[in-house]
Design a protein around this motif. Structure first.
Motif, PDB file in Angstrom:
ATOM      1  N   GLU A   1       3.766   0.805 -47.737  1.00 13.37           N
ATOM      2  CA  GLU A   1       2.480   0.171 -47.983  1.00 13.37           C
ATOM      3  C   GLU A   1       1.899  -0.139 -46.429  1.00 13.37           C
ATOM      4  O   GLU A   1       0.863   0.166 -46.108  1.00 13.37           O
ATOM      5  CB  GLU A   1       2.613  -0.847 -49.193  1.00 13.37           C
ATOM      6  CG  GLU A   1       2.708  -0.506 -50.450  1.00 13.37           C
ATOM      7  CD  GLU A   1       2.678  -1.570 -51.340  1.00 13.37           C
ATOM      8  OE1 GLU A   1       2.082  -2.706 -50.932  1.00 13.37           O
ATOM      9  OE2 GLU A   1       2.806  -1.437 -52.415  1.00 13.37           O
ATOM     10  N   LYS A   2       2.543  -0.992 -45.790  1.00 16.59           N
ATOM     11  CA  LYS A   2       2.284  -1.324 -44.619  1.00 16.59           C
ATOM     12  C   LYS A   2       2.107  -0.025 -43.405  1.00 16.59           C
ATOM     13  O   LYS A   2       1.103  -0.181 -42.638  1.00 16.59           O
ATOM     14  CB  LYS A   2       3.369  -2.396 -43.766  1.00 16.59           C
ATOM     15  CG  LYS A   2       3.538  -3.582 -44.652  1.00 16.59           C
ATOM     16  CD  LYS A   2       2.300  -4.506 -44.664  1.00 16.59           C
ATOM     17  CE  LYS A   2       2.751  -6.071 -45.277  1.00 16.59           C
ATOM     18  NZ  LYS A   2       1.496  -6.983 -44.818  1.00 16.59           N
TER      19      LYS A   2
ATOM     20  N   ALA B   1      -2.134   2.990 -40.654  1.00 12.89           N
ATOM     21  CA  ALA B   1      -2.501   4.337 -40.542  1.00 12.89           C
ATOM     22  C   ALA B   1      -4.274   4.109 -40.689  1.00 12.89           C
ATOM     23  O   ALA B   1      -5.032   4.763 -39.936  1.00 12.89           O
ATOM     24  CB  ALA B   1      -2.369   5.311 -41.503  1.00 12.89           C
ATOM     25  N   GLU B   2      -4.689   3.440 -41.753  1.00 15.13           N
ATOM     26  CA  GLU B   2      -6.051   3.025 -42.203  1.00 15.13           C
ATOM     27  C   GLU B   2      -6.776   2.387 -40.902  1.00 15.13           C
ATOM     28  O   GLU B   2      -8.073   2.445 -41.174  1.00 15.13           O
ATOM     29  CB  GLU B   2      -6.218   2.426 -43.396  1.00 15.13           C
ATOM     30  CG  GLU B   2      -5.599   3.544 -44.529  1.00 15.13           C
ATOM     31  CD  GLU B   2      -5.587   2.754 -45.881  1.00 15.13           C
ATOM     32  OE1 GLU B   2      -5.595   1.452 -46.013  1.00 15.13           O
ATOM     33  OE2 GLU B   2      -4.934   3.143 -46.978  1.00 15.13           O
ATOM     34  N   LEU B   3      -6.034   1.762 -40.047  1.00 14.41           N
ATOM     35  CA  LEU B   3      -6.887   0.914 -39.195  1.00 14.41           C
ATOM     36  C   LEU B   3      -7.603   1.792 -37.969  1.00 14.41           C
ATOM     37  O   LEU B   3      -8.067   1.338 -37.173  1.00 14.41           O
ATOM     38  CB  LEU B   3      -5.894  -0.209 -38.487  1.00 14.41           C
ATOM     39  CG  LEU B   3      -5.423  -1.176 -39.436  1.00 14.41           C
ATOM     40  CD1 LEU B   3      -4.371  -2.063 -38.746  1.00 14.41           C
ATOM     41  CD2 LEU B   3      -6.442  -2.100 -40.077  1.00 14.41           C
ATOM     42  N   ASP B   4      -7.079   3.114 -37.998  1.00 11.08           N
ATOM     43  CA  ASP B   4      -7.536   3.963 -37.051  1.00 11.08           C
ATOM     44  C   ASP B   4      -7.084   3.766 -35.638  1.00 11.08           C
ATOM     45  O   ASP B   4      -8.285   3.842 -34.751  1.00 11.08           O
ATOM     46  CB  ASP B   4      -8.893   4.222 -37.299  1.00 11.08           C
ATOM     47  CG  ASP B   4      -9.262   5.090 -38.561  1.00 11.08           C
ATOM     48  OD1 ASP B   4      -8.508   5.906 -39.065  1.00 11.08           O
ATOM     49  OD2 ASP B   4     -10.418   4.939 -39.233  1.00 11.08           O
TER      50      ASP B   4
ATOM     51  N   ASP C   1       4.426  10.826 -43.238  1.00  6.99           N
ATOM     52  CA  ASP C   1       3.623  12.125 -43.038  1.00  6.99           C
ATOM     53  C   ASP C   1       2.010  11.705 -43.133  1.00  6.99           C
ATOM     54  O   ASP C   1       1.375  12.192 -42.568  1.00  6.99           O
ATOM     55  CB  ASP C   1       3.953  12.919 -44.268  1.00  6.99           C
ATOM     56  CG  ASP C   1       5.391  13.451 -44.126  1.00  6.99           C
ATOM     57  OD1 ASP C   1       5.928  13.589 -43.081  1.00  6.99           O
ATOM     58  OD2 ASP C   1       5.805  13.983 -45.150  1.00  6.99           O
ATOM     59  N   ALA C   2       1.902  10.801 -44.010  1.00 12.12           N
ATOM     60  CA  ALA C   2       0.447  10.269 -44.188  1.00 12.12           C
ATOM     61  C   ALA C   2      -0.046   9.595 -42.753  1.00 12.12           C
ATOM     62  O   ALA C   2      -1.273   9.752 -42.215  1.00 12.12           O
ATOM     63  CB  ALA C   2       0.436   9.139 -45.064  1.00 12.12           C
ATOM     64  N   TYR C   3       0.893   8.974 -42.125  1.00 11.60           N
ATOM     65  CA  TYR C   3       0.457   8.399 -40.694  1.00 11.60           C
ATOM     66  C   TYR C   3      -0.257   9.450 -39.582  1.00 11.60           C
ATOM     67  O   TYR C   3      -0.751   9.396 -38.940  1.00 11.60           O
ATOM     68  CB  TYR C   3       1.568   7.506 -40.127  1.00 11.60           C
ATOM     69  CG  TYR C   3       1.140   6.772 -38.867  1.00 11.60           C
ATOM     70  CD1 TYR C   3       0.468   5.460 -38.922  1.00 11.60           C
ATOM     71  CD2 TYR C   3       1.049   7.103 -37.685  1.00 11.60           C
ATOM     72  CE1 TYR C   3      -0.031   4.907 -37.885  1.00 11.60           C
ATOM     73  CE2 TYR C   3       0.949   6.493 -36.499  1.00 11.60           C
ATOM     74  CZ  TYR C   3       0.206   5.360 -36.643  1.00 11.60           C
ATOM     75  OH  TYR C   3      -0.395   4.553 -35.711  1.00 11.60           O
TER      76      TYR C   3
END
Length: 358
Positions: free
Chosen positions: A198-199, A204-207, A244-246
């Motif tokens: 989750e972290k 990753a979402e912080l771009d 992978d998502a990162y």
């Protein structure tokens, strides 16, 4: 108690200045003295009025830790043991090689992940570090360099699980990477995690363009459950999916850290399994021959075992390297110096020893 300068935001310091009748630009001057001119006291800030310096010294402290020990190894590696205000100690390291100046910093006092071979987690996690305490490690290490020298790389691989303190780590890194800080390039920063899915996705979402390193240490769920106990809760598949998502979100290749333990995870079948796990992924493996910890039963593999493991993994088309060992003479692996000195001096104030641990 004096306020910690590095824990204050620019807005807070500006408000303090204007609230006492000083021009707002004085706040920027103070910050520049710390980040650009390596000031460790207000008295050095010569373009500030003497009265303002006195006011600052009464209410603020530039650095809130003190250097408890400074060790230098024959290869030039510097290691600092810093004592925080509450008596807890943390470690940070400066490694110099050719034109690279790399600092390795901590994010927690201790670690709660429980990796069985690691010195940092032998007493569990005691608390998160503040943003200022994270920043201070980098600045103290930077200040060891000659005036015309500068840091080139930053790795968050010291004591603690980096992503467990993400809310304080990111403001510290953002400040270091800003023009008002050290103007560090985000791509020169590596954040290490044992694998908190989750972290990892939140990061990753912080771009940001920070490099992510996952402490894998085992290629199968069963072996990883044994070496990295948190894996039993999060699962290897979830860690790999988050990695992978990162990569897909940031475009940044993920590094997988793999500590090699003799006769435990360094066997040919382990190398084959690791190669199969990472084959086809945009990933890099960093093999780390174990740095022995007094009181723990794990051993460093032979040089031939390391070479064999590397050959097998690379044979599956996976990018792989072996980390060069630095600072072994000064207990440079995270947690080792702190643990040895605690054993010599007794427990820190408020520290609770774990039953059964040496």
């Amino acid at each position: 108690m004096k306020r910690a300068l590095l824990d204050a935001t620019a807005e807070e310091l500006t408000a303090w200045m204007t609230g006492r009748g000083h021009p707002s630009y004085r706040a920027r001057q103070v910050v520049r003295w710390v980040f650009d001119h390596r000031a460790e006291s207000f008295d050095r800030m010569s373009d500030l009025p003497r009265g303002l310096r006195s006011e600052l010294d009464t209410e603020w402290t530039v650095f809130e830790t003190e250097i408890a020990h400074h060790h230098v190894s024959p290869d030039g590696t510097d290691k600092l043991l810093l004592r925080c205000r509450d008596g807890k100690t943390i470690e940070c390291v400066l490694m110099a090689e050719a034109d690279r100046r790399t600092v390795c910093i901590s994010t927690q006092v201790g670690c709660g992940m429980g990796c069985v071979f690691c010195a940092s987690g032998l007493k569990g996690v005691e608390r998160n570090l503040s943003t200022g305490e994270i920043l201070e490690q980098v600045l103290r290490l930077r200040n060891l360099l000659p005036p015309d020298d500068r840091l080139t790389n930053l790795v968050v691989m010291g004591m603690g699980e980096s992503l467990a303190n993400l809310d304080r780590l990111i403001p510290a890194l953002d400040r270091l990477c800003s023009p008002e800080g050290l103007n560090f390039g985000q791509r020169r920063v590596t954040i290490s995690t044992v694998g908190l899915p989750e972290k990892m996705r939140k990061l990753a979402e912080l771009d940001r363009q920070y490099h992510l390193a996952v402490s894998l240490h085992a290629p199968t769920p069963r072996l990883r459950d044994e070496l990295v106990p948190i894996n039993a809760k999060v699962g290897l598949d979830a860690v790999m999916q988050a990695a992978d998502a990162y990569f897909h979100r940031t475009g940044r290749q993920v590094t997988f850290e793999y500590v090699l333990l003799a006769d435990l995870n360094d066997r040919p079948e382990d190398a084959e399994a690791l190669g199969a796990l990472l084959s086809g992924r945009k990933a890099h493996v960093n093999l780390i021959p174990y740095n022995p910890v007094a009181g723990l039963p794990y051993r460093r593999p032979s040089a031939e075992a390391v070479r064999r493991f590397e050959r097998i993994v690379s044979g599956r088309g996976v990018s792989v390297s072996v980390r060069k060992t630095k600072g072994r003479e000064i207990d440079a692996a995270c947690g080792q110096l702190r643990r040895r000195l605690q054993a010599d001096a007794g427990p820190e104030p408020g520290a609770v020893a774990l039953i059964g641990q040496p």
